[in-house]
Each structure stands twice: as C-alpha cells, then as structure tokens.
Design a protein around this motif. Structure first.
Motif, short mmCIF file in Angstrom:
data_model
loop_
_atom_site.label_atom_id
_atom_site.label_comp_id
_atom_site.label_asym_id
_atom_site.label_seq_id
_atom_site.Cartn_x
_atom_site.Cartn_y
_atom_site.Cartn_z
N TYR A 132 32.49 -21.73 -19.16
CA TYR A 132 32.12 -23.14 -19.08
C TYR A 132 31.77 -23.72 -20.45
O TYR A 132 31.88 -24.92 -20.68
N ASN A 183 31.21 -30.83 -24.61
CA ASN A 183 31.62 -32.01 -25.38
C ASN A 183 30.93 -31.97 -26.74
O ASN A 183 29.72 -32.19 -26.84
N ASP A 193 34.13 -25.95 -22.39
CA ASP A 193 34.30 -27.34 -21.98
C ASP A 193 33.19 -28.25 -22.50
O ASP A 193 33.14 -29.43 -22.14
N PHE A 248 29.75 -32.36 -20.96
CA PHE A 248 31.02 -31.63 -20.86
C PHE A 248 32.19 -32.62 -20.84
O PHE A 248 32.05 -33.77 -20.43
N ASN A 249 33.35 -32.12 -21.27
CA ASN A 249 34.54 -32.96 -21.37
C ASN A 249 35.30 -33.08 -20.06
O ASN A 249 36.17 -33.94 -19.93
N VAL A 250 35.03 -32.20 -19.12
CA VAL A 250 35.80 -32.15 -17.88
C VAL A 250 34.85 -32.27 -16.69
O VAL A 250 33.68 -31.91 -16.78
N PRO A 310 33.19 -28.07 -15.28
CA PRO A 310 33.17 -27.08 -16.37
C PRO A 310 33.36 -25.66 -15.85
O PRO A 310 32.80 -25.27 -14.83
N TYR A 344 30.81 -33.31 -14.54
CA TYR A 344 30.54 -33.32 -15.98
C TYR A 344 29.22 -32.64 -16.36
O TYR A 344 28.62 -32.94 -17.39
N SER A 347 37.15 -19.81 -16.28
CA SER A 347 37.00 -19.83 -17.73
C SER A 347 35.54 -19.99 -18.11
O SER A 347 34.69 -20.33 -17.28
#
Length: 555
Positions: free
Chosen positions: A491, A496, A494, A479-481, A484, A268, A489
């Motif tokens: 970063y 938040n 991702d 970050f949401n994941v 990231p 995260y 992709s």
C-alpha cells in the motif's frame, strides 16, 4: 446539522432494538463502545461511536466506554487518553461508565476455572505453529490436541501455575474444548488464555503474566456490564457462535445479543490500525494527528468539526453490506458545515506585488467587507487599502487561456470590495521573471459598477503594508488511488508524494494576526482553513481543511 440523537432511525439495528423494547425483553438498552488502546481512533471508529452512543441517547438508554486492554505490549495510557478525548469531541459522554477489560481479570480467571471444572477447557502444550497445523483448514477438520483429555484436576493445577508465572511465553495456553471438526474454525478449541511475561500493563502493572483473549473477554465483559446489544462490525459475524458459547457456559448475570454491521471503508486512505501504526512509526506522516491521517485527531487538526463527522456517519447509514464510501462524501459534509458557519477572510497564498501608480503614495483608506455573505449577524470588518497590494499569481496571465476572467495586460478586474483596476505594465527581473505589476485605479468604481462598464473578474488582495506573513499547509489525499494496496501490492507504493505542500510566503489580511488554534475561516476563492496548533502571534500557521469544491482529478 442534524443531531444523531434526534434524527429518525430506520436501519435494521434500530428495528431489532425497537422490537426488543416493545416486547419487554429489556426495560432499556445498554450499548458499549469497546476500543483497544493500541492507537488513535479513526473515522471508522466514529461510525461505531455515533451508532452506539447515538442509539443509547435516542432511546433513553446508556452507552459504556470500555477499553479492551488485553494486549498490553501494544497499549499505553497515551492511547487511552486520546480515545477519551475523541469520544468527548464527537459530543458523547459516558458519565461514570468508563471501564477496562482489566477491571474483570480476576472474574475472568474465575470463569475460566468454571469452564475447567465442567470439562470445557484444558491446558494445551502445543506451540503456536503446532496449533495452526492441528487446526485444519476451511475444507478439512482439525485434529484433537494430545493434551485435550487432561483431567480436570491437572488442568486446574496447570492453570494456577500459568498464573503464577511457572512457564515461559508460548509454553502453554488455556483452550476451550468445543469441536475440532466444526465448519466454523473459530469453534475449533480456541485459545482463551496465553502467557505474556515482561509486560507492564498500563492498568494492572505487573500483577498478571496471564492474559485472556478478546473472544473470551468481550462477551463476559458485556454480560458483567449488563449490555443488552453488543454491536460489532461484520468481521465478528463468524465469532458470534463463540461469543454465545462463552455466555452460555459461565455464570454471568445477563445474556447480551451480538449484532453485526458493515464497517466503514473510505476511499483514498487505509483503515487498518496496523497500517496506520506503520505510517506513524515509519515517519510517512507526522504523527497520529497528521491532518492527512483518517484519525479523528488528524481530522480535528485539519479543521473538521464534530458536527460534520456525525452528519457523515448518519449519511452513510448502517447496513450489513460491505461497501466503499467516496472521500467526496466526507469532504462535502465538512464543506456544507463550514459554508454555513466560517467567517470569510482574504488571504493571498502566492503573492504578486501590484503598484497602483495613480493612487496617492501616502494614502490609506478602509473598505468594508461582510464577514459572511448570508449571516448578517457576523457583522463586517474594515480592511486597509493602499497604493501597494498583493494579488495571487494565479490571478494574472500574460497569455490567458480561453475563458480566463482575471487580470491580463491591458485588462481590468475588480478588487474584492474595492476598486476596478487596469494592468498597464509588467515588471520583470534580470532573469525575465514577473516580479511586479503596475496598474491604475478607476476611482469611480469603489462599491459601484458604472453603467457600460462590464468587469467580469473579481479577485482578492491584501495591502502590502498591512499584510500578515504566514505559513499555509496545503493538504491533499494521502494516497493516489481509491483502494491503496489493491491486488496485494504494498500500500505504501500508492502514497501521494504531493499530499503536503507548505507555502511560507503567504500574506493575510490584518484581522488574521491574532487567531487562536482551531479557529476556522473561508479564505475567499481558496477554500476553508483552520489555524494550526503550531500557530503563534509571531508566526500564524493555517491548514487547508477542504477546497471550495471537489477538484480531485478522478482520472
């Protein structure tokens, strides 16, 4: 908390060093922490700091702080001072042993001349693009530079002219002459020196326009300082043959041993200094010490303690296997630390006014609450209680979900350290919004739980007349994941967008009026909070450090 220097070591680096000491190879160990001053330190650096300084402490050795300041266009004094502050904050002291790679620039130049005199270095005129083309690939060998066989005298003269500023940036480099067919690309005549004009170095000013590369500077700096064990992260494993080659071919006074270990990869967040720099420069965060950042400055501002960081570094261990560490491990370390040390306080984050209709209008009494449920030495405090109080909006539901144990119409709840109250009426504004509750007090319940009365819910509160208005910043993961930018992709996609929520109408108990920046508390039933650097007597500001439990939605 267990101190890093006192805890036993069983990891492979400790075993190697113990064996070297037992064999008499070294009288004592010397390690080093060599950050580049091009940004703030992050939690990954903490792992290296704890390892290098911790081993030196545990084994009666010493650890140097040395700045790798060979890229002055990215470096400055702010970063130097921030790094020093972070190392001190973690509890380590380098004494008089703070060095800069630039301290050795003259010696490094002399060692480069030694390589030239041995026919082991040459001045190359290939551009950066041409050099990449000549370098080859992982499956194809490289090609010799057309300038590889220049004479020693010509190389010596051209190198002196490079130092004197006779050539523009990129026109020439000094390269080691090793093996363009080596399966290790790092040995295919690596660059040792490059030209950089128009840069004011934070230590040497404009004295140099010729700067050594890290792969050349680092081993020599280690050797000049008498470092016995040079501990690096795994990405430097393929560079170790070059490290050893440099040491073997110049007249340095010692031969350090490089050992690699896995770097810290934390979920995260991002640990690349380039990406962290982008987050700051693009204003995705509010500076290097933004509490959402994985920087030590950010973690400190968020309320993390140095003890918790050190314990976290101990728990994740030292291995040669790359892995990803769950954010929950870091959060649990600070939660455990603060649970044992942080005084308890009452704070209503989302206030809802309650009028206790049967309580005397002019009366104020004081109730006693413990500052910590397990540490009697922290004492108690007296809180004012009156007819009008605030409770949190989340503690009242007109239509409660199953299992709801707080206040409901006609229901009862105990106020923390005070009375049991019953909700008699719900007051709304013209828009139909709940603005106030009217409740009644059971005066026989102060500090008691009369037989036959079962009140399951206990909620926190603050007296209206004595409440301290404050701002609270609720920080979440940046970050949401967990990873990231996975799959190539961007970063940033991702990030938040809800990683910061600012509450401006928070009401605190009166004891929190005059706190100092950095003081930590548990706001009961909410989490652990720290007074921010922005906090003042007139406008207290608190940051959420961590919740009382891991409530992150793992999907």
């Amino acid at each position: 908390m267990t101190d890093a220097a006192e805890s036993p070591r069983t990891h492979f680096i400790r075993q190697i060093i113990d064996a070297d000491l037992a064999a008499g190879i070294h009288e004592r160990i010397i390690t080093r922490f060599p950050p580049e001053p091009n940004g703030y330190l992050h939690i990954g650096h903490a792992k290296s700091i704890v390892l290098n300084f911790g081993l030196a402490e545990a084994l009666g050795g010493r650890c140097n702080l040395r700045f790798d300041d060979t890229n002055p266009h990215k470096e400055n004094v702010e970063f130097v001072e921030a790094i020093q502050a972070d190392v001190r904050w973690l509890g380590f002291d380098w004494g008089e042993r703070c060095y800069f790679a630039s301290d050795y620039f003259e010696q490094l130049y002399g060692f480069a001349l030694e390589l030239i005199e041995q026919g082991l270095a040459y001045v190359c005129d290939l551009s950066a693009e041409q050099m990449r083309d000549y370098r080859g690939t992982l499956t194809e060998p490289g090609r010799d530079s057309p300038w590889r066989e220049r004479s020693i005298s010509e190389n010596r003269e051209l190198f002196a002219q490079m130092r004197a500023g006779a050539f523009p940036d990129g026109a020439r480099t000094l390269r080691a002459k090793i093996d363009m067919a080596s399966p290790n690309i790092n040995l295919r005549d690596p660059v040792l020196y490059r030209i950089k004009h128009g840069v004011v170095h934070h230590q040497t000013g404009t004295a140099w326009c010729l700067y050594p590369t890290y792969d050349y500077t680092h081993p020599i700096s280690d050797a000049l300082e008498g470092v016995t064990h040079s501990l690096c992260t795994l990405e430097f494993e393929d560079h170790r043959p070059l490290y050893d080659w440099v040491i073997a071919h110049v007249s340095v006074p010692s031969r350090p041993r490089q050992i690699e270990f896995s770097r810290l990869n934390l979920e995260y967040t991002v640990m690349s200094k380039r990406r962290l720099t982008e987050l700051v420069s693009e204003a995705q965060v509010n500076g290097w010490d933004d509490p959402r950042m994985p920087t030590l400055a950010g973690l400190r501002r968020r309320g993390y303690t140095s003890a918790a960081i050190r314990v976290f570094c101990e728990r994740i261990g030292i291995t040669k296997s790359d892995n990803r560490v769950e954010m929950a491990m870091l959060e649990n370390a600070i939660r455990e630390d603060l649970d044992a040390t942080a005084p308890r306080r009452l704070a209503v984050l989302r206030p809802l006014k309650v009028v206790l209709t049967n309580y005397p209008k002019e009366q104020t009494e004081y109730v006693e609450l413990a500052n910590h449920p397990k540490i009697a030495t922290l004492g108690t405090r007296m809180l004012p209680f009156a007819r009008e109080i605030y409770i949190d909006r989340a503690d009242f539901e007109e239509t409660p979900p199953k299992g709801f144990k707080r206040l409901i119409p006609g229901g009862e709840v105990r106020l923390r350290g005070a009375y049991v109250i019953r909700c008699d009426a719900v007051i709304r504004n013209d828009a139909g919004e709940i603005i106030e509750l009217h409740c009644s007090v059971d005066f026989d319940t102060l500090g008691k739980n009369p037989e036959g009365r079962k009140v399951k819910g206990v909620i926190h509160w603050v007296a209206v007349a004595h409440a301290v208005p404050a701002e609270v910043r609720l920080y979440d993961r940046l970050f949401n994941v967990p990873l990231p930018g996975a799959g190539g992709s961007d970063y940033r996609a991702d990030l938040n967008t809800q990683s910061l929520q600012v509450l401006t109408d928070v009401m605190l108990e009166p004891s929190l009026r005059a706190v100092q920046a950095g003081e930590r508390f548990q706001f009961e039933r909410e989490g652990y909070f720290v007074a921010d650097l922005d906090s003042t007597l007139e406008h207290p500001v608190f940051n959420l450090t961590v919740g009382l439990r891991d409530t992150w939605d793992k999907g």
